[in-house]
Write a protein that holds these residues in place. Structure first.
Motif, mmCIF file in Angstrom:
data_model
loop_
_atom_site.group_PDB
_atom_site.id
_atom_site.type_symbol
_atom_site.label_atom_id
_atom_site.label_comp_id
_atom_site.label_asym_id
_atom_site.label_seq_id
_atom_site.Cartn_x
_atom_site.Cartn_y
_atom_site.Cartn_z
ATOM 1 N N VAL A 61 29.998 0.699 24.119
ATOM 2 C CA VAL A 61 28.550 0.629 24.363
ATOM 3 C C VAL A 61 27.872 -0.149 23.229
ATOM 4 O O VAL A 61 27.013 -1.009 23.480
ATOM 5 C CB VAL A 61 27.944 2.043 24.512
ATOM 6 C CG1 VAL A 61 26.429 2.011 24.466
ATOM 7 C CG2 VAL A 61 28.421 2.675 25.810
ATOM 8 N N ASP A 62 28.266 0.136 21.993
ATOM 9 C CA ASP A 62 27.705 -0.596 20.849
ATOM 10 C C ASP A 62 28.003 -2.085 20.957
ATOM 11 O O ASP A 62 27.124 -2.926 20.730
ATOM 12 C CB ASP A 62 28.255 -0.056 19.528
ATOM 13 C CG ASP A 62 27.708 1.326 19.183
ATOM 14 O OD1 ASP A 62 26.706 1.751 19.809
ATOM 15 O OD2 ASP A 62 28.289 1.974 18.290
ATOM 16 N N ASN A 63 29.247 -2.414 21.290
ATOM 17 C CA ASN A 63 29.629 -3.824 21.410
ATOM 18 C C ASN A 63 28.860 -4.507 22.532
ATOM 19 O O ASN A 63 28.439 -5.664 22.390
ATOM 20 C CB ASN A 63 31.138 -3.952 21.645
ATOM 21 C CG ASN A 63 31.943 -3.566 20.421
ATOM 22 O OD1 ASN A 63 31.424 -3.500 19.312
ATOM 23 N ND2 ASN A 63 33.211 -3.292 20.618
ATOM 24 N N THR A 64 28.672 -3.795 23.631
ATOM 25 C CA THR A 64 27.913 -4.355 24.752
ATOM 26 C C THR A 64 26.463 -4.587 24.356
ATOM 27 O O THR A 64 25.877 -5.627 24.688
ATOM 28 C CB THR A 64 27.997 -3.419 25.971
ATOM 29 O OG1 THR A 64 29.369 -3.253 26.324
ATOM 30 C CG2 THR A 64 27.238 -3.963 27.157
ATOM 31 N N ALA A 65 25.881 -3.635 23.639
ATOM 32 C CA ALA A 65 24.490 -3.786 23.196
ATOM 33 C C ALA A 65 24.352 -4.981 22.256
ATOM 34 O O ALA A 65 23.402 -5.770 22.375
ATOM 35 C CB ALA A 65 24.024 -2.502 22.506
ATOM 36 N N GLU A 66 25.304 -5.124 21.335
ATOM 37 C CA GLU A 66 25.257 -6.261 20.410
ATOM 38 C C GLU A 66 25.410 -7.577 21.161
ATOM 39 O O GLU A 66 24.700 -8.548 20.886
ATOM 40 C CB GLU A 66 26.348 -6.120 19.352
ATOM 41 C CG GLU A 66 26.071 -5.020 18.348
ATOM 42 C CD GLU A 66 27.231 -4.791 17.375
ATOM 43 O OE1 GLU A 66 28.130 -5.654 17.303
ATOM 44 O OE2 GLU A 66 27.230 -3.758 16.703
ATOM 45 N N ALA A 67 26.335 -7.622 22.107
ATOM 46 C CA ALA A 67 26.549 -8.842 22.880
ATOM 47 C C ALA A 67 25.320 -9.188 23.718
ATOM 48 O O ALA A 67 24.947 -10.358 23.844
ATOM 49 C CB ALA A 67 27.781 -8.690 23.775
ATOM 50 N N THR A 68 24.680 -8.161 24.274
ATOM 51 C CA THR A 68 23.479 -8.383 25.071
ATOM 52 C C THR A 68 22.343 -8.918 24.199
ATOM 53 O O THR A 68 21.638 -9.849 24.596
ATOM 54 C CB THR A 68 23.047 -7.071 25.764
ATOM 55 O OG1 THR A 68 24.124 -6.620 26.587
ATOM 56 C CG2 THR A 68 21.808 -7.262 26.610
ATOM 57 N N ALA A 69 22.185 -8.344 23.023
ATOM 58 C CA ALA A 69 21.145 -8.819 22.102
ATOM 59 C C ALA A 69 21.415 -10.256 21.686
ATOM 60 O O ALA A 69 20.493 -11.091 21.625
ATOM 61 C CB ALA A 69 21.079 -7.906 20.881
ATOM 62 N N GLU A 70 22.671 -10.560 21.410
ATOM 63 C CA GLU A 70 23.023 -11.925 21.019
ATOM 64 C C GLU A 70 22.777 -12.905 22.160
ATOM 65 O O GLU A 70 22.260 -14.001 21.960
ATOM 66 C CB GLU A 70 24.489 -11.976 20.598
ATOM 67 C CG GLU A 70 24.915 -13.321 20.047
ATOM 68 C CD GLU A 70 26.346 -13.326 19.538
ATOM 69 O OE1 GLU A 70 26.958 -14.404 19.595
ATOM 70 O OE2 GLU A 70 26.831 -12.281 19.107
ATOM 71 N N ALA A 71 23.129 -12.491 23.376
ATOM 72 C CA ALA A 71 22.892 -13.346 24.542
ATOM 73 C C ALA A 71 21.396 -13.570 24.755
ATOM 74 O O ALA A 71 20.969 -14.683 25.084
ATOM 75 C CB ALA A 71 23.518 -12.727 25.785
ATOM 76 N N ALA A 72 20.592 -12.533 24.544
ATOM 77 C CA ALA A 72 19.136 -12.678 24.684
ATOM 78 C C ALA A 72 18.588 -13.628 23.631
ATOM 79 O O ALA A 72 17.728 -14.479 23.927
ATOM 80 C CB ALA A 72 18.465 -11.312 24.571
ATOM 81 N N ASP A 73 19.084 -13.511 22.400
ATOM 82 C CA ASP A 73 18.655 -14.428 21.340
ATOM 83 C C ASP A 73 19.027 -15.866 21.682
ATOM 84 O O ASP A 73 18.230 -16.799 21.499
ATOM 85 C CB ASP A 73 19.275 -14.036 19.994
ATOM 86 C CG ASP A 73 18.693 -12.747 19.427
ATOM 87 O OD1 ASP A 73 17.629 -12.297 19.920
ATOM 88 O OD2 ASP A 73 19.311 -12.185 18.503
#
Length: 114
Positions: A61-73
Motif C-alpha cells: 500500500v505504501d509503495n502504491t501510494a508513493e508510485a501514485t504520488a510520483e505519477a501525479a507529479d
C-alpha cells in the motif's frame, strides 16, 4: 498459507506416528501432548504468517501510494510543459498570421500603386 499447511502436515504426522507407537515417545510426552504442542506451534505459525501478510500488505500500500504520488507529479509536470508549449505555439501562429496579413496588405498596396 504455506506455514499453515506445513503446521497441519506436522500435526498429522505427529498424530499418525504417535498412534502407531505402542510405547511412549522418547520425550515421555503422550500423543495428546504432542498434538497439543503441534496445535500450539500451528497457532504461532498462523499468527506469524498473518503478521507477515499484514506487513507485506502495508508495504504494498505504501509503495502504491508513493508510485501514485510520483505519477501525479509527473502528470502535472507534463501538463505544465504542454501548456507552455501550447502558449509558445499560439504566439508563433499569431506572429505567422500577422506576418501573412502584413505581406498581403503590402502586396495589395503595391498592386494598387501600379
Amino acid at each position: 498459507m504455506n506455514k499453515l499447511l506445513v503446521a497441519l502436515g506436522l500435526a498429522a504426522t505427529v498424530a499418525l506416528v504417535g498412534c502407531n507407537k505402542k510405547e511412549s515417545p522418547e520425550t515421555g510426552a503422550t500423543t495428546g501432548e504432542h498434538l497439543e504442542n503441534a496445535a500450539d506451534q500451528a497457532g504461532h505459525d498462523i499468527a506469524d504468517a498473518s503478521h507477515n501478510a499484514a506487513n507485506a500488505t502495508a508495504t504494498a500500500v505504501d509503495n502504491t501510494a508513493e508510485a501514485t504520488a510520483e505519477a501525479a507529479d509527473n502528470a502535472a509536470a507534463h501538463a505544465e510543459d504542454a501548456a507552455h508549449n501550447a502558449k509558445e505555439a499560439a504566439k508563433d501562429a499569431t506572429a505567422a498570421v500577422a506576418g501573412s496579413v502584413e505581406q498581403g496588405a503590402a502586396n495589395v498596396k503595391e498592386k494598387a500603386q501600379q
